[in-house]
Design an enzyme around this catalytic site. Sequence first.
Site, PDB file in Angstrom:
ATOM      1  N   TYR A 284       0.829  -1.208   0.000  1.00 30.02           N
ATOM      2  CA  TYR A 284       0.000   0.000   0.000  1.00 30.02           C
ATOM      3  C   TYR A 284       0.856   1.246   0.000  1.00 30.02           C
ATOM      4  O   TYR A 284       2.079   1.174   0.138  1.00 30.02           O
ATOM      5  CB  TYR A 284      -0.960  -0.011   1.205  1.00 30.02           C
ATOM      6  CG  TYR A 284      -0.335   0.321   2.547  1.00 30.02           C
ATOM      7  CD1 TYR A 284       0.495  -0.570   3.210  1.00 30.02           C
ATOM      8  CD2 TYR A 284      -0.590   1.544   3.166  1.00 30.02           C
ATOM      9  CE1 TYR A 284       1.055  -0.254   4.439  1.00 30.02           C
ATOM     10  CE2 TYR A 284      -0.038   1.867   4.398  1.00 30.02           C
ATOM     11  CZ  TYR A 284       0.779   0.965   5.037  1.00 30.02           C
ATOM     12  OH  TYR A 284       1.343   1.281   6.248  1.00 30.02           O
TER      13      TYR A 284
ATOM     14  N   LYS B  36       6.375  -1.793   1.950  1.00 31.53           N
ATOM     15  CA  LYS B  36       5.171  -1.220   2.572  1.00 31.53           C
ATOM     16  C   LYS B  36       4.028  -2.221   2.435  1.00 31.53           C
ATOM     17  O   LYS B  36       3.101  -2.062   1.628  1.00 31.53           O
ATOM     18  CB  LYS B  36       4.845   0.146   1.950  1.00 31.53           C
ATOM     19  CG  LYS B  36       4.029   1.043   2.885  1.00 31.53           C
ATOM     20  CD  LYS B  36       4.114   2.483   2.490  1.00 31.53           C
ATOM     21  CE  LYS B  36       3.125   3.373   3.231  1.00 31.53           C
ATOM     22  NZ  LYS B  36       3.183   3.352   4.691  1.00 31.53           N
TER      23      LYS B  36
ATOM     24  N   GLU C 262      12.113   2.492  14.091  1.00 28.30           N
ATOM     25  CA  GLU C 262      11.216   3.576  13.653  1.00 28.30           C
ATOM     26  C   GLU C 262       9.969   3.516  14.507  1.00 28.30           C
ATOM     27  O   GLU C 262       9.904   2.764  15.478  1.00 28.30           O
ATOM     28  CB  GLU C 262      10.899   3.421  12.166  1.00 28.30           C
ATOM     29  CG  GLU C 262      10.216   2.108  11.837  1.00 28.30           C
ATOM     30  CD  GLU C 262       9.894   1.914  10.355  1.00 28.30           C
ATOM     31  OE1 GLU C 262       9.762   2.909   9.633  1.00 28.30           O
ATOM     32  OE2 GLU C 262       9.748   0.748   9.958  1.00 28.30           O
TER      33      GLU C 262
ATOM     34  N   LEU D 264      10.971   1.419   7.091  1.00 29.80           N
ATOM     35  CA  LEU D 264      10.371   1.873   5.834  1.00 29.80           C
ATOM     36  C   LEU D 264      11.133   3.108   5.355  1.00 29.80           C
ATOM     37  O   LEU D 264      11.398   4.013   6.153  1.00 29.80           O
ATOM     38  CB  LEU D 264       8.905   2.240   6.071  1.00 29.80           C
ATOM     39  CG  LEU D 264       8.168   2.608   4.777  1.00 29.80           C
ATOM     40  CD1 LEU D 264       7.801   1.349   4.010  1.00 29.80           C
ATOM     41  CD2 LEU D 264       6.933   3.436   5.065  1.00 29.80           C
TER      42      LEU D 264
END
Length: 290
Positions: A31, A145, A177, A201
């Site tokens: 996505y 992702k 993250e 990411l």
Amino acid sequence: MIAYLNGEYLPPEQACISPLDRGFLFGDGVYEVIPSYGGKLFLLDAHLERLGRSLAAIRLPDPIPGGGWSVMLERLLRENPGGDRSVYLQVTRGVAPRDHAFPGHATATVFAMVSPIAPQGPTVAGAGVSAITAPDQRWGRCDIKSVALLANVLARQQAADHAAVEAILLRDGLLTEGAASNVFVVTNDVVYTTPLGPAILPGITRDFLLGVLRARGWDCREEPVPEGALRAADEIWLTSSTKEVLPVTRLDGQPFGDGQPGPVWREALDQYRQARDRAMRVPGNEVAHD
Ligand code: PDD
């Protein structure tokens, strides 16, 4: 709201997806979340490039090659006029009898929708946000992702249970993250963020902010951040397409630093917004409203 499903623009309650869709059964899909301001998609090319990398990484051919993505996303924004919005798009490997390995023949499912972006109100500038730290329990390809987000969901719920907006994830004593954001720390006016690799990411906001800050002469280092350095930092920021740059002022239930958003954050957000507004003024980057 009008959503997009496999070539059609329709109300989401009429958008039907088979329970045999591999996105539903396996989380077999990827996505993107793309912000738009005043009807213009921000950093669209960077988001589409990352989508291409995610699709290639899961060996799913791009179902809308060429310029088709921007045509579809811009039409979706026109179908949903309003203020600042983010576009969510998802591609799954489609409908097939349940078997883990790829089906011989399946048509990818493409879904997209828009949501309002909550403006960063004066509360954030005045008070910042709360975060918790949590172990990073995700898989080894966090650079993809993927829609398979169970570990992110559990971490974010753990944050919500503690009235925090984000979980800052730690793996092997190092910062990775946030559950849905990249993390920056500032120590002695040096800006640090975790280097790119399979553990995080490659955030579009992260990349844009690094470019903005470096152009203004800030010392920005993409280096591993040990847990001790995170906790001892002067400032912590969270970045994402829907949150821009958020200052963390509470960590694990305690005030972080002096409990106020830091001066470097104020300057960074200001520079980020100026650069964003300049980028949005580039001709051809607008979506015409009928
Ligand atoms: N999430 N890291 C993770 C795990 C994320 O899910 C996100 C964004 C980011 C920031 O990436 P970007 O700057 O490209 O938005 C980093 C989106 C917004 C989401 O899942 O809703």
